[in-house]
Design an enzyme around this catalytic site. Structure first.
Site, short mmCIF file in Angstrom:
data_model
loop_
_atom_site.label_atom_id
_atom_site.label_comp_id
_atom_site.label_asym_id
_atom_site.label_seq_id
_atom_site.Cartn_x
_atom_site.Cartn_y
_atom_site.Cartn_z
N GLU A 1 -14.45 -4.18 -1.63
CA GLU A 1 -13.94 -2.62 -1.51
C GLU A 1 -14.98 -1.76 -2.36
OE1 GLU A 1 -10.34 -1.58 -3.55
OE2 GLU A 1 -9.33 -2.89 -2.74
N GLU B 1 -4.07 7.05 2.13
CA GLU B 1 -2.86 6.35 1.89
C GLU B 1 -1.96 7.35 1.20
OE1 GLU B 1 -2.85 1.81 1.59
OE2 GLU B 1 -4.90 2.38 0.94
N GLU C 1 -6.24 8.86 -5.50
CA GLU C 1 -5.74 7.53 -5.02
C GLU C 1 -5.43 7.82 -3.40
OE1 GLU C 1 -5.82 4.47 -6.09
OE2 GLU C 1 -6.08 4.66 -8.12
#
Length: 418
Positions: A267, A321, A330
């Site tokens: 990632e 997300e 996030e």
């Protein structure tokens, strides 16, 4: 005149080979597909989107059947994952591991090109001692189940680590693992070394910048012009944070005697927006980081300690997300939107690959590595090891045989005209 024609033909051949290599053979570029969201497009649409890009691998955090099926016969490498919650059963029950492989691998392979299974995500820095102790047995049982299915040499097994496994990362040559983790990491690394699976890490220059928000640090993180940072032990000048972080991991692996274990970046990414107190989260910075990173990988320059090759790198992430908890950033790492349009263009599309080269010297400079990484994407309970797709050990001509034959056919008449 004949010499000129020959030279022209040769230049044409090299140019065509290079174009094929850069645009079609980018096995080092992958992307993460998280599913903590309620607005994702159908798997079939996501599969089509991926096929329209130069991305050759996708990492799933679990083993979603619909997504695995949608990627069948696309040629895209698939990394699947076993959830942290599955680790105890995988570690204690070989039959559970066999059942997991039967359900999540054999049911779809080889039409769906599963290349790596990740068992757990950032388990070694979870502070769950029981889970940490069970990780190696779980990984071994998954490998044994693959071996029994005659897939041991085709699909790798590993696990993903956060940068917090490092006790020291600055300068890169002094990188070393946390003493409390060395014994457990030694077992995992011995497994990686014996099976040829990668050591997977999550470097995030974005978080390093957050802890040192100076303009020169931002340029260093974004592959933009900067004075560089010199490793006092090696006198190597680093000009970007990514290379410095990856080389710190390389040094830590070398110090433990695992010089042959390959590193894979599971990632890395940059959020395009965040809360008011989140420094550096913007579309401009996200585009600069991801775009310049891709250009850096395509250049095949490598890192100072691993020159001439590109580390397999999975960008974070394909989509936002929207159900993820935590800070605003996030929920803002997606390079594409749910309607399949780009959040920003970094040259991934096959129809418009024109990423600029990194705006910074090829060699990077040592710099502290931040142990932080975004909140791990939850995975539905089930084993998931990840293995990166094979990557060249050095810059190499990566041309399909059919393409090479076609080039030679095109070139040959020119030679006859000499």
């Amino acid at each position: 005149m004949a010499t000129l024609r020959s030279a022209t033909a040769f230049v044409f051949l090299l140019s065509l080979l290079h174009a094929i290599k850069v645009s079609k053979c980018q096995s080092f570029i992958g992307i993460n597909y998280g599913q903590v969201a309620d607005n994702l497009p159908p798997p079939s649409e996501t599969a089509k989107l991926l096929q329209s890009t130069s991305v050759e691998k996708v990492r799933l955090y679990g083993a979603d059947p619909a997504m695995i099926k949608a990627l069948a016969n696309t040629g895209i490498g698939i990394v699947i994952g076993a959830a942290d919650g599955d680790i105890p059963a995988l570690a204690s029950d070989p039959n559970f591991a066999k059942s997991w492989i039967n359900s999540n691998v054999i049911a779809y392979y080889p039409a769906s090109k599963i290349i790596l299974i990740n068992v757990g995500n950032e388990v070694m820095t979870s502070n769950d001692q029981n889970l940490m102790n069970q990780l190696l047995p779980a990984v071994q049982n998954v490998q044994n189940a693959l071996n029994e299915a005659s897939l041991g040499g085709k699909i790798k097994v590993s696990t993903v680590h956060s940068m917090a496994v490092l006790r020291q990362s600055e300068p890169p040559s002094a990188g070393m693992f946390h003493p409390n983790l060395v014994q457990m990491l030694k077992g995992l690394l011995s497994f990686n070394n014996a099976t040829g699976s990668p050591f997977e890490i999550n470097p995030y220059p974005y978080f390093a910048y957050g802890s040192d928000p100076r303009p020169e640090t931002l340029n260093f993180c974004l592959f933009q012009p900067n004075p560089g940072r010199v490793d006092s032990n090696t006198n190597i000048k680093y000009t970007n944070m990514f290379d410095a972080q990856v080389d710190a991991v390389r040094s830590a692996l070398n110090a433990m005697g695992f010089k042959d274990v390959e590193i894979v970046v599971a990632e890395t990414g940059w959020p395009y927006k965040g809360d008011s107190n989140e420094v550096g989260a913007s579309i401009e910075n996200a585009k600069a980081y991801n775009g310049n990173l891709i250009a850096h990988l395509r250049s095949m320059v490598g890192t100072p300690l691993m020159p001439g090759k590109s580390v397999d790198t999975y960008l974070f992430a394909l989509y936002d997300e929207d159900l993820k908890p935590g800070a605003g950033s996030e929920r803002a790492f997606g390079i594409y939107k749910p309607d399949l349009t780009m959040t920003y263009d970094i040259g991934l599309s096959k129809s418009s690959q024109a990423p600029s080269m990194p705006k910074t010297p090829a060699t990077p400079a040592p710099t502290p590595v931040s142990p932080a990484s975004p909140t791990p994407t939850p995975v539905s309970p089930s084993p998931k090891p990840i293995s990166p797709s094979p990557k060249p050990n050095k810059a190499s001509w990566c041309v399909p045989k059919a393409a090479l034959v076609l080039i030679l056919i095109l070139w040959h008449p020119m030679l006859l005209m000499q």
